[in-house]
Design a protein around this motif. Structure first.
Motif, PDB file in Angstrom:
ATOM      1  N   SER A 180      46.251  32.594  48.717  1.00  0.00           N
ATOM      2  CA  SER A 180      46.568  33.664  47.758  1.00  0.00           C
ATOM      3  C   SER A 180      47.007  34.933  48.478  1.00  0.00           C
ATOM      4  O   SER A 180      47.939  35.616  48.037  1.00  0.00           O
ATOM      5  N   VAL A 181      46.351  35.246  49.598  1.00  0.00           N
ATOM      6  CA  VAL A 181      46.725  36.429  50.382  1.00  0.00           C
ATOM      7  C   VAL A 181      48.140  36.272  50.932  1.00  0.00           C
ATOM      8  O   VAL A 181      48.946  37.217  50.904  1.00  0.00           O
ATOM      9  N   TYR A 182      48.459  35.063  51.392  1.00  0.00           N
ATOM     10  CA  TYR A 182      49.787  34.823  51.965  1.00  0.00           C
ATOM     11  C   TYR A 182      50.884  34.964  50.908  1.00  0.00           C
ATOM     12  O   TYR A 182      51.947  35.542  51.177  1.00  0.00           O
ATOM     13  N   ILE A 241      50.735  36.782  48.150  1.00  0.00           N
ATOM     14  CA  ILE A 241      50.853  38.207  47.818  1.00  0.00           C
ATOM     15  C   ILE A 241      51.734  38.901  48.857  1.00  0.00           C
ATOM     16  O   ILE A 241      52.595  39.728  48.529  1.00  0.00           O
ATOM     17  N   PHE A 242      51.533  38.534  50.108  1.00  0.00           N
ATOM     18  CA  PHE A 242      52.359  39.070  51.196  1.00  0.00           C
ATOM     19  C   PHE A 242      53.825  38.674  51.003  1.00  0.00           C
ATOM     20  O   PHE A 242      54.735  39.502  51.162  1.00  0.00           O
ATOM     21  N   PHE A 284      43.379  30.851  52.777  1.00  0.00           N
ATOM     22  CA  PHE A 284      43.788  32.192  52.322  1.00  0.00           C
ATOM     23  C   PHE A 284      45.203  32.175  51.745  1.00  0.00           C
ATOM     24  O   PHE A 284      46.006  33.073  51.992  1.00  0.00           O
TER      25      PHE A 284
END
Length: 320
Positions: free
Chosen positions: A31-33, A35-36, A29
């Motif tokens: 990409s999620v990290y 973005i965060f 994950f």
């Protein structure tokens, strides 16, 4: 890859063109990290610049306490700027190569500002110590001039110590792997790649941890011991609550900054039992989150800064 050779004490020192930062290659994950992290960086820049501007533009906030707050805000801004944009660049461009000299520069800047963060929290503890334990002499002891001297000394001390510890990295030869398992050019993961003796760098890193992390933390701890002794000597319960309330936000910042870093550095560096993936994730969060949270938890909850920020928004709205 072509390695550059220099001669030092009749021995060949091999420096690679650069290193590959591979801390997040196996991270799920991802990409999620990132973005965060982009959100964290945006909040860091927005609120720390707001704090700096409000204090700089409000004459009545030109006091020792708010000079210490500005010092923390500037450090927070630079600390996240030296790591998060490069991490996002690696994710977006898919290029995790960093030249050798730029690696040392990033290493220097990161450790300067993470160390200054430690000292900045100690300076805020000093401000609380003088205000609570010496209320009648507060204005004569804790002046703007003395605070400027304290802040300047910490900056020069940290920059000098980190310059030495980073400089001795050039004495290492890197003739094998150039893959750094971290999220930036981290000191320990880099010197462990060396193929010659890295004892000096290990001792430098150990000394650095004690001087720049545990010494300020010890000062903060002793400051709050003195504060608690003074508070419990107060006869009025209301006075005790009021005095402790002024310390609550600072204690939150201290906990957010010191607990994760102390656990990670102590267990990972000296015992070496932390899972590499967990170390990279934990260390990146431990160094990126405090600069984002500091202005929200501490600075913007201060009545004077909150009032100044509201006046700024009203002025901007009227002009618009």
């Amino acid at each position: 890859m072509i390695f550059q050779r220099t001669v030092l004490n009749s021995s060949a020192i091999i420096h690679p063109p650069g290193f590959y930062i591979i801390g997040f290659e196996t991270f799920p994950f991802i990409s999620v990290y990132f973005i965060f992290l982009a959100f964290v960086y945006g909040v860091t820049v927005l609120f720390n610049i707001l704090v700096i501007y409000v204090i700089a533009s409000t004459c009545r906030l030109h006091t020792p306490k708010f000079l210490a707050v500005v010092n923390l805000a500037v450090i927070d801004l630079f600390l996240n700027t030296c790591t998060i944009p490069s991490m996002i660049k690696i994710f977006l461009i898919k290029n995790n190569f960093i030249p050798f000299n730029l690696c040392l520069l990033q290493m220097y800047v990161y450790y300067v500002f993470v160390s200054l963060e430690s000292f900045a929290l100690a300076i805020l503890a000093y401000d609380r110590l003088i205000a609570i334990c010496f209320p009648l002499r507060h204005n004569s002891i804790n002046t703007v001039r003395s605070m400027c001297c304290i802040v300047s000394v910490t900056w020069f001390l940290v920059m000098g110590v980190i310059a030495f510890t980073t400089g001795i990295m050039t004495r290492l030869s890197f003739c094998r792997s150039v893959r750094v398992f971290s999220y930036f050019c981290d000191y320990a993961p880099v010197f462990r790649l060396a193929c010659n003796d890295n004892t000096m760098q290990w001792f430098a890193a150990s000394f650095l941890s004690v001087l720049l992390l545990f010494v300020p933390f010890t000062f903060i701890f002793l400051s709050y011991v003195s504060i608690l002794v003074t508070v419990f000597r107060m006869k009025s319960v209301a006075s005790r609550v009021k005095a402790l309330a002024t310390c609550a936000e600072h204690l939150i910042l201290v906990a957010i900054f010191y607990i994760p870093l102390t656990v990670i550095f102590t267990i990972g560096f000296f015992l070496g039992v932390v899972n590499p993936d967990q170390r990279v994730l934990s260390l990146s969060l431990a160094s990126c989150i405090p600069p984002c949270i500091n202005p929200i938890v501490y600075s913007l909850k201060t009545k004077e800064i909150k009032t100044g920020a509201l006046k700024l928004f009203r002025k901007t709205k009227v002009n618009a």
